[in-house]
Design a protein around this motif. Structure first.
Motif, PDB file in Angstrom:
ATOM      1  N   ILE A 276      -2.815   1.579   0.285  1.00  0.00           N
ATOM      2  CA  ILE A 276      -1.571   1.719  -0.469  1.00  0.00           C
ATOM      3  C   ILE A 276      -1.310   0.495  -1.333  1.00  0.00           C
ATOM      4  O   ILE A 276      -0.845   0.601  -2.476  1.00  0.00           O
ATOM      5  CB  ILE A 276      -0.392   1.962   0.490  1.00  0.00           C
ATOM      6  CG1 ILE A 276      -0.548   3.328   1.172  1.00  0.00           C
ATOM      7  CG2 ILE A 276       0.937   1.889  -0.244  1.00  0.00           C
ATOM      8  CD1 ILE A 276       0.481   3.577   2.250  1.00  0.00           C
ATOM      9  N   ALA A 277      -1.632  -0.686  -0.814  1.00  0.00           N
ATOM     10  CA  ALA A 277      -1.376  -1.920  -1.562  1.00  0.00           C
ATOM     11  C   ALA A 277      -2.412  -2.168  -2.655  1.00  0.00           C
ATOM     12  O   ALA A 277      -2.126  -2.872  -3.628  1.00  0.00           O
ATOM     13  CB  ALA A 277      -1.355  -3.107  -0.595  1.00  0.00           C
ATOM     14  N   THR A 278      -3.608  -1.584  -2.516  1.00  0.00           N
ATOM     15  CA  THR A 278      -4.697  -1.881  -3.437  1.00  0.00           C
ATOM     16  C   THR A 278      -4.824  -0.878  -4.575  1.00  0.00           C
ATOM     17  O   THR A 278      -5.121  -1.261  -5.715  1.00  0.00           O
ATOM     18  CB  THR A 278      -6.031  -1.941  -2.661  1.00  0.00           C
ATOM     19  OG1 THR A 278      -5.917  -2.878  -1.601  1.00  0.00           O
ATOM     20  CG2 THR A 278      -7.172  -2.345  -3.567  1.00  0.00           C
ATOM     21  N   VAL A 279      -4.621   0.400  -4.286  1.00  0.00           N
ATOM     22  CA  VAL A 279      -4.892   1.449  -5.270  1.00  0.00           C
ATOM     23  C   VAL A 279      -4.114   1.275  -6.573  1.00  0.00           C
ATOM     24  O   VAL A 279      -4.707   1.367  -7.661  1.00  0.00           O
ATOM     25  CB  VAL A 279      -4.630   2.839  -4.653  1.00  0.00           C
ATOM     26  CG1 VAL A 279      -4.603   3.913  -5.738  1.00  0.00           C
ATOM     27  CG2 VAL A 279      -5.717   3.172  -3.634  1.00  0.00           C
ATOM     28  N   PRO A 280      -2.797   1.004  -6.557  1.00  0.00           N
ATOM     29  CA  PRO A 280      -2.084   0.887  -7.841  1.00  0.00           C
ATOM     30  C   PRO A 280      -2.629  -0.210  -8.744  1.00  0.00           C
ATOM     31  O   PRO A 280      -2.821   0.002  -9.947  1.00  0.00           O
ATOM     32  CB  PRO A 280      -0.637   0.595  -7.408  1.00  0.00           C
ATOM     33  CG  PRO A 280      -0.529   1.167  -6.043  1.00  0.00           C
ATOM     34  CD  PRO A 280      -1.861   0.930  -5.417  1.00  0.00           C
TER      35      PRO A 280
END
Length: 302
Positions: A276-280
């Motif tokens: 969740i923290a990496t994808v955007p």
């Protein structure tokens, strides 16, 4: 003679194929760990505890994401806060870094040595955590405000050095002198001539700043008590700490601890948080990639 040229061409093609294969393997080695993290985040916790980490798990589960998204409105609010501070903070950071670096790159600026020394001094010596906290909370009164998450990261001496060198290497003095002879002011030269020509360097600094704001959680730990202003990274850390506390609470019996450990997807939640923290930010990165290498290598030469 022709045979030698053909042999050289054949040999160079072999070398090229070898390096292409090497780069493909290197790319796979970079992507594989993240794919493995995604798989673990989608693995059933019971199967994970029994079989360990597997690239193709025996049982799939969305329980980790369901647990995280059960926060609902709080998760959306934290994501909105993170997006807001990333966008506003990056704009402020690029503006402050660009103006400071441009001034230092001008050889006719009379106080250039003083401000260069001031910049390097802050890289070597810092005021410390307690003075910074007192200034932010007592003097500026920024506790529980969005600016407490933006201003501490708005200026980086390292980024100034990179951009200053980029300005000196990529912007010819003749262009600036010609613009001034035509009556352009310093601000007009900076915004209409220097920034467009230095777009790779500016984009690189923007990428550094946006990554810093997106991954920051420490300032929220210090200055934010209001749940409406919690950024995404700090919220994810709080969720993980809550899970660890529930699983290791000494007031519970061993059977209760075991029951909670079996019901909560601890390992898969950790991996889901990484996803969740990496994808955007990973989605945004390719848009900066064409500027990144050029800006970093040219600006890194002193």
């Amino acid at each position: 003679m022709e045979s030698k040229i053909r042999q050289q061409m054949y040999f160079s093609k072999k070398i090229e194929i070898f390096f292409k294969i090497l780069l493909v393997l290197f790319a796979i080695s970079c992507v594989f760990p993240f794919l493995f993290v995604v798989v673990i985040s989608l693995t059933d916790e019971v199967a994970l505890s029994i079989n360990g980490y597997q690239f193709i798990p025996e049982a799939w589960s969305m329980e980790a994401y369901q647990y995280i998204f059960s926060e609902g409105s709080q998760l959306i609010s934290s994501l909105a806060v993170t997006l807001l501070i990333t966008v506003i903070g990056t704009i402020i950071a690029v503006f402050m870094t660009g103006t400071y670096a441009y001034v230092l790159s001008r050889s006719n600026f009379p106080f250039r040595k003083f401000f260069t020394f001031y910049l390097f001094f802050t890289m070597l010596f810092a005021g410390g955590l307690v003075p910074s906290y007192l200034i932010m909370t007592k003097m500026l009164g920024l506790k529980n405000t969005i600016w407490a998450l933006i201003l501490p990261l708005a200026f980086s001496p390292y980024n100034v050095i990179i951009l200053r060198t980029f300005f000196k290497k990529s912007i010819p003095e003749s262009i600036i002198e010609s613009a001034k002879m035509d009556g352009a002011t310093e601000m007009r030269v900076f915004f209409q001539i220097v920034l467009p020509l230095a777009l790779p360097g500016v984009a690189t600094i923007g990428l550094f700043a946006s990554l810093g704001y997106w991954n920051d959680w420490f300032n929220a730990l210090l200055y934010i008590d209001n749940n409406k202003l919690l950024p995404l990274q700090y919220l994810l850390m709080k969720i993980q700490n809550t899970i660890d506390f529930m699983a290791r609470n000494t007031d519970m019996t061993l059977a209760q601890q075991q029951s909670i450990q079996n019901s909560l997807p601890q390992e898969s939640i950790r991996m889901a948080m990484v996803v969740i923290a990496t994808v955007p930010i990973a989605i945004v990165y390719p848009f900066f990639q064409k500027y990144f290498v050029n800006g970093l290598t040219m600006g890194g030469v002193k």
